[in-house]
Write an enzyme that holds these catalytic residues in place. Sequence first.
Site, PDB file in Angstrom:
ATOM      1  N   HIS A  34       0.841  -1.208   0.000  1.00 27.78           N
ATOM      2  CA  HIS A  34       0.000   0.000   0.000  1.00 27.78           C
ATOM      3  C   HIS A  34       0.874   1.256   0.000  1.00 27.78           C
ATOM      4  O   HIS A  34       0.569   2.242  -0.679  1.00 27.78           O
ATOM      5  CB  HIS A  34      -0.886   0.042   1.249  1.00 27.78           C
ATOM      6  N   LYS A 148      -0.805  -6.469  -8.059  1.00 24.20           N
ATOM      7  CA  LYS A 148      -1.066  -7.792  -7.476  1.00 24.20           C
ATOM      8  C   LYS A 148      -2.505  -8.217  -7.768  1.00 24.20           C
ATOM      9  O   LYS A 148      -2.774  -9.365  -8.054  1.00 24.20           O
ATOM     10  CB  LYS A 148      -0.821  -7.804  -5.973  1.00 24.20           C
TER      11      LYS A 148
END
Length: 283
Positions: A34, A148
């Site tokens: 993140h 991802k």
Amino acid sequence: MEVVAEIRALRERREAMRGSVGLVPTMGNLHEGHLALVHEARQECANVVATIFVNPTQFAPNEDFASYPRTLAEDLERLEKAGVDVVFAPDTAEMYPRGRERLTTVSVPALADTLCGAARPGHFDGVATVVAKLLHLAAPHRAFFGEKDWQQLAIIQAMVRDLDMATQIVGVPTVRAGDGLALSSRNQYLTPDERELAPLIFRKLCDVRDAVHRGERNFARLAADASQDLATAGFHVDYVAVRDAERLVTPDSRTPSLRILAAARLGRARLIDNIGADVAVPS
Ligand code: PAF
């Protein structure tokens, strides 16, 4: 850094911003993956807005919505250190004041019914709908998503294109642990033994990519072999697949850009990963 929980307050902060705005949508429980999105947004945009919202509409009733890790205080500390300007952290009633029944929903059926969408029906409608809401609320020039979740990224790109939304969607490369495992909040569900086994997914994807780069074109066989190896090692494999990177369909001899994707369950964790492979296309 300002933290707001109400749509009205987010809109006010947004209206006061001058220069470009970057949005980083998250479900919290932040890790380096993140933070890579935030760093990219910080580099490219004058203002950075992050959101933290565990979105119930993207979880099926049998999934981990209730137990999904919620670590708001630590998340806010990390976002502040990373230079975020505004965090939007609403509760469910703020985002879905009329509940989920008969909620207007965004669907991208061409991309959402395959791969993870086949194993998690309705999941990507929940994702597309909440991302559409966040894009409307924050009106960012750019929004940042991890590679991802490749299928999610492809769906959001298609949604923005099809609905003429003004935001540019930016994909950010997957952040991996030293042994190759893609970082994910769900990795913490793994026992120590499962954690040791988990990077096999990435190694199998690399084997498929290397075979493609050596000229192997029987993609179905390559995927089946990788899937079998994962199953033998103890994974419950949802899929291993070689697809057109953008359209997610089965590639043919003219497909220049491939994505090799996998999803498999190990104990309580459902792990997903993917990597790219480029092939020379005959002209
Ligand atoms: O990738 C995620 O964390 C979520 O799917 C997202 C994009 C924040 C939507 O809830």
